[in-house]
Write an enzyme that holds these catalytic residues in place. Sequence first.
Site, short mmCIF file in Angstrom:
data_model
loop_
_atom_site.label_atom_id
_atom_site.label_comp_id
_atom_site.label_asym_id
_atom_site.label_seq_id
_atom_site.Cartn_x
_atom_site.Cartn_y
_atom_site.Cartn_z
N ASP A 12 0.86 -1.19 0.00
CA ASP A 12 0.00 0.00 0.00
C ASP A 12 0.90 1.24 0.00
OD1 ASP A 12 -3.08 0.71 1.61
OD2 ASP A 12 -1.68 2.18 0.87
N ASP A 107 -3.50 2.24 -5.55
CA ASP A 107 -2.27 2.26 -4.74
C ASP A 107 -2.05 1.03 -3.88
OD1 ASP A 107 -3.87 2.69 -2.41
OD2 ASP A 107 -2.22 3.86 -1.56
N GLU A 108 -2.90 0.01 -4.02
CA GLU A 108 -2.64 -1.17 -3.18
C GLU A 108 -2.96 -2.46 -3.92
OE1 GLU A 108 -5.41 -1.88 0.13
OE2 GLU A 108 -6.53 -0.14 -0.56
#
Length: 371
Positions: A12, A107-108
């Site tokens: 993340d 983003d993860e």
Amino acid sequence: MPPPTRKIIHVDMDCFFAAVEMRDSPHLKNLPLAIGSPPGSRGVISTANYLARQYGVHSGMPSSTAYAKCKKLIFIPPNFDKYSAVTEQIHKVFYQYSDKIEPLSLDEAFIDVTGIDRCLGSATWMAQEITRKIVKETGLTASAGIAPNKFLAKVGSDWNKPNGIFTIAPSDILSFMPKLTVDKIPGVGKVTSEKLNALGIKDCADLQKQDPNYLSAHFGSFGKTLFDFAFGLDEREVVTDFVRKSLSVEETYPQDIRPVSELLSKMDQLKSELCRRLRSFKENDQPTSVPYKLFVKLKTFDFQTHTVETSFNSNDGNNLWHNFHFSPALSDLARNLLETAYQRGQKAVRLLGIGVRLKEIPTGPIQLRFL
Ligand code: TTP
Ligand code: MG
């Protein structure tokens, strides 16, 4: 023979959108920063850098509230093209380690490294390499969690954030779980956390003592999940063949909206954003599915959700998919859906969303014109 214990890494990025903006404008580095609409606009912020978070500013907060908390806060509009480019870079790093990647957002992602023999098979070592490579490739930091399942890996990536990694080995689970507070459980937001606390359930030790039926009575199907999570159990696989079933945009408003006329003007803004997202999806994701239904979602001030949807004809669909444009007929359809959804609740609205359902076309992207 039982299958080998899974090895899952969850990566993340740290304050992702804000970190990208600070990287590209270094003079912003030591200033409190929010990504989102400016305070006068009734919009909300997507994220804030860590300095701004010290003032109590956080994701999803109305821009006006964020400004009231921090008068020096700098607002920057989001630049999704830039963030998507970084996402591509980090995915390339992940694929150096495994093909079993499940992105959850820009983003993860989960990476299943079970049976991978790089780094002598050590998932922790792989996670260290991955986060180091991300810094090298993008100039941005990430955090990672390493565990035998998705739930614990996600808990782990948050544990030493920012720029930290945390491993929960199978042998750690028994001692780790009891002290984990319920607000750290993925999927438990502010409302659920407060509800659990009100029932006297503060951490997983408390959760472990509950009757699963009691939890189901209070939290529906999530009750059983909570009970399993409390013991560190999660059987979910890392899903790689993700096919997008819908694409939508939505906005939560800092003040509830009542007149339908105001909702309609808000919907016009969302329609433009939906067209932009569709264009980006079509150009970047090599989709094998196309839009065939329109839906409108409303959440009223008391958190009731109303979603209504309907199919559209192929002319309107073509216009949307090829010209990224709402034809007058499609706009009428959207308007009708909004009015129907509003009639169901007839209450002030806190969230409005619009989106399309997608269906797969068996013949592949080349046939997309035959919508
Ligand atoms: P998160 O990973 O939740 O947040 P973050 O990366 O900004 O911060 P952290 O260091 O705590 O991981 O979300 C990733 C990005 O997704 C975030 O930069 C902005 C966007 N986002 C929204 O647009 N709205 C939201 O409500 C949230 C939570 C995130
Ligand atoms: Mg993040």
